[in-house]
Write a protein that holds these residues in place. Structure first.
Motif, PDB file in Angstrom:
ATOM      1  N   LYS A  49     -29.744 -42.548  -6.402  1.00 61.75           N
ATOM      2  CA  LYS A  49     -29.568 -42.865  -7.816  1.00 61.75           C
ATOM      3  C   LYS A  49     -30.852 -42.691  -8.625  1.00 61.75           C
ATOM      4  O   LYS A  49     -30.813 -42.324  -9.800  1.00 61.75           O
ATOM      5  N   ASP A  50     -32.001 -42.963  -7.988  1.00 62.57           N
ATOM      6  CA  ASP A  50     -33.257 -42.898  -8.733  1.00 62.57           C
ATOM      7  C   ASP A  50     -33.926 -41.530  -8.645  1.00 62.57           C
ATOM      8  O   ASP A  50     -35.042 -41.350  -9.132  1.00 62.57           O
ATOM      9  N   ARG A  69     -30.317 -38.726 -13.384  1.00 65.99           N
ATOM     10  CA  ARG A  69     -29.488 -39.921 -13.540  1.00 65.99           C
ATOM     11  C   ARG A  69     -28.029 -39.609 -13.212  1.00 65.99           C
ATOM     12  O   ARG A  69     -27.107 -40.014 -13.896  1.00 65.99           O
ATOM     13  N   SER A 113     -38.770 -38.892  -7.122  1.00 65.73           N
ATOM     14  CA  SER A 113     -38.237 -40.244  -6.867  1.00 65.73           C
ATOM     15  C   SER A 113     -39.385 -41.246  -6.928  1.00 65.73           C
ATOM     16  O   SER A 113     -40.553 -40.866  -7.108  1.00 65.73           O
ATOM     17  N   SER A 114     -39.042 -42.500  -6.770  1.00 67.05           N
ATOM     18  CA  SER A 114     -40.065 -43.551  -6.792  1.00 67.05           C
ATOM     19  C   SER A 114     -41.001 -43.439  -5.597  1.00 67.05           C
ATOM     20  O   SER A 114     -42.108 -43.983  -5.603  1.00 67.05           O
TER      21      SER A 114
END
Length: 287
Positions: A49-50, A69, A113-114
């Protein structure tokens, strides 16, 4: 001094850790495909999702597809990719349908991504379909009664190799990397040769083969065709001369009817007819 050096080393390690964290090594994949086929450039991941998935093309890294997103974006403004791109919303893999030669180039995948950013590169090469080679007699380059010269030819090709084979052994070959060029490769064989010959054109992903089925037939047909063409030429000459003589005779008669005087063309007619009769006699003796 020792304390100062240790502090510098620790600082370097910390900086390297900050700037290197989360960035994976770039993977590079080479893909070859024939024009008209479809290919899929796989991410080998499952989209989270991220995460943001970005596809770019060419040295300018033009954006052509993206997942952001969990929304898919396909760039339709670039005409060469119009209606040919498809993106998997689960993996972010990119499919190119009905691929063409202008789709050759570098495709770059970026996953944000994170946890950091990962990269993957695809070097895609699209080849045009290969034409079938054509084998013909190379006449009159060789006039031997026992040997025959053949030529294998292809037109409008690039990045290919053209080869003559005897069985599975390579006799000769020629390669080209230019665009849209014609290739010819000669081969001299015996009329009664029993070997199995074939001409093959190939690139890295496909090939086309033409087998030489009957050497004697191919060579003899070419000779007969040439002899026939040689015999037609004198016949045409005689036909033209005959029509010329008839025309001269017609004008001669017409001129006699008009002014009752001897035409200046009259002496030429008997000489032409006599010359034609001599040539016919020479041909009969030659037979």
């Amino acid at each position: 001094m020792l304390t100062y050096m240790c502090c510098l080393l620790l600082l370097f390690i910390c900086v390297e850790g900050v700037y290197g964290a989360g960035t994976e090594e770039v993977k590079s994949v080479s893909v070859s495909v024939t024009e008209g086929d479809s290919i899929s450039l796989n991410t080998d991941v499952k989209v989270q999702k991220d995460e943001q998935i970005l596809w770019t093309f060419g040295p300018q890294e033009t954006r052509i597809a993206e997942i952001h997103r969990q929304n898919i974006y396909i760039d339709g403004t670039d005409m060469i990719f119009e209606k040919v791109l498809q993106m998997d919303n689960q993996t972010g893999s990119l499919t190119i349908r009905n691929i063409r030669t202008e789709h050759t180039g570098l495709y770059k995948l970026q996953i944000f991504s994170s946890r950091g950013t990962s990269y993957k590169r695809f070097n895609v090469t699209v080849y045009a379909p290969l034409p079938g080679p054509v084998i013909t007699r190379d006449y009159p380059s060789s006039s031997s009664e026992s040997r025959c010269s053949l030529v294998c030819s292809v037109v409008n090709v690039s990045d290919v190799t053209l080869s003559w084979y005897a069985g599975i052994s390579v006799l000769s070959n020629i390669s080209v990397s230019d665009l849209s060029i014609s290739l010819s490769l000669p081969l001299e064989v015996e009329y009664q040769d029993k070997n199995t010959y074939s001409c093959v054109i190939y690139n890295t992903i496909s090939n086309q083969t033409k087998h030489l089925d009957n050497i004697t037939q191919l060579c003899s047909e070419a000779v007969q065709s040439y002899v026939h063409s040689e015999s037609v030429i004198p016949s045409l000459i005689y036909a033209v001369l005959g029509m010329t003589a008839v025309a001269l005779l017609f004008f001669h008669v017409r001129s006699r009817q008009v002014d009752k005087r001897t035409s200046p063309l009259a002496p030429a007619v008997p000489r032409i007819l006599q010359w034609m009769e001599m040539r016919r006699e020479e041909r009969r003796r030659g037979k």
